[in-house]
Design an enzyme around this catalytic site. Sequence first.
Site, PDB file in Angstrom:
ATOM      1  N   LYS A 164       0.814  -1.213   0.000  1.00 30.18           N
ATOM      2  CA  LYS A 164       0.000   0.000   0.000  1.00 30.18           C
ATOM      3  C   LYS A 164       0.850   1.266   0.000  1.00 30.18           C
ATOM      4  CE  LYS A 164      -4.441  -1.611   1.743  1.00 30.18           C
ATOM      5  NZ  LYS A 164      -5.477  -1.510   2.797  1.00 30.18           N
TER       6      LYS A 164
ATOM      7  N   ARG B 181      -3.763 -10.193   4.935  1.00 29.69           N
ATOM      8  CA  ARG B 181      -4.323 -10.188   3.568  1.00 29.69           C
ATOM      9  C   ARG B 181      -3.230  -9.660   2.645  1.00 29.69           C
ATOM     10  NH1 ARG B 181      -6.890  -6.563   0.128  1.00 29.69           N
ATOM     11  NH2 ARG B 181      -8.516  -7.480  -1.209  1.00 29.69           N
TER      12      ARG B 181
END
Length: 274
Positions: free
Chosen positions: A221, A255
């Site tokens: 991210k 995840r």
Amino acid sequence: MTINCKGSLIDLSSPKIMGILNLTPDSFYDGGQYKSEIQILRQTEKMLSEGADFIDLGGYSSRPGAKEVGATEECQRVLPVIELILKHFPETLISIDTFRSEVAEKSIGAGAAIINDISAGELDQAMLSTAAKLQVPYIMMHMRGNPKTMQSLTQYQNLTQEIIFYFSKKIQQARDLGLNDIIIDPGFGFAKSLSQNYTLLNELALLQQLQAPILIGVSRKSMIYKLLDSNAQNALNGTTVLHTLALQKGAQILRVHDVKEAKECVRILDQLKD
């Protein structure tokens, strides 16, 4: 902690890995990579062989500025893939990444085992009751607004305290509907600035007071690559650092885009336990 997936109890006392399979053309890292059946099956097989416990399918990109996708198109993206994966890998535990109850219900009907909702029921008022009716594990994430507006909604008095309060209300709401297996996701990158993401990670252990399994989604991210003046393609090393820290602070599910490296984090930290 355990969750019931299709009648099997999954023990989360040992952290689990959720591999990401994006079926969207515009996801921030791997958008458009998995178009054909062969590509989808190869990536699924790769993640399963590397140790993924769950495969998370998403047909709606939640990155800021992503294109709006209707429920019909979302179903057209995910339902055939659920059936395809289960035809070739029938034991796979599939998580459906959607905020729409209609998509969730059809996906569970097609064989998915878990609902992963970025809005915790806020974007579809029927979601919590649908999850309770289906009696499947439900991942609720903290977010403000929606993917288009969330980055303008980052004003908090005390970020971690407000997230804990948010989840305490949402968990009670879900329990009142009869929803048993609840997993919380603090929502890194969703209505949080770069510095707020790191504050949240630093204080992640405080979320354990909610007595619910914690899922972490930090893989590649912008909180990593913007800090390091890099990009998502070069954010694996930073991702591994954050996964290690998150596991030490109580995360039970990671995840991830990169299953092998995440599994190595779990194995190494497990070796350090008394």
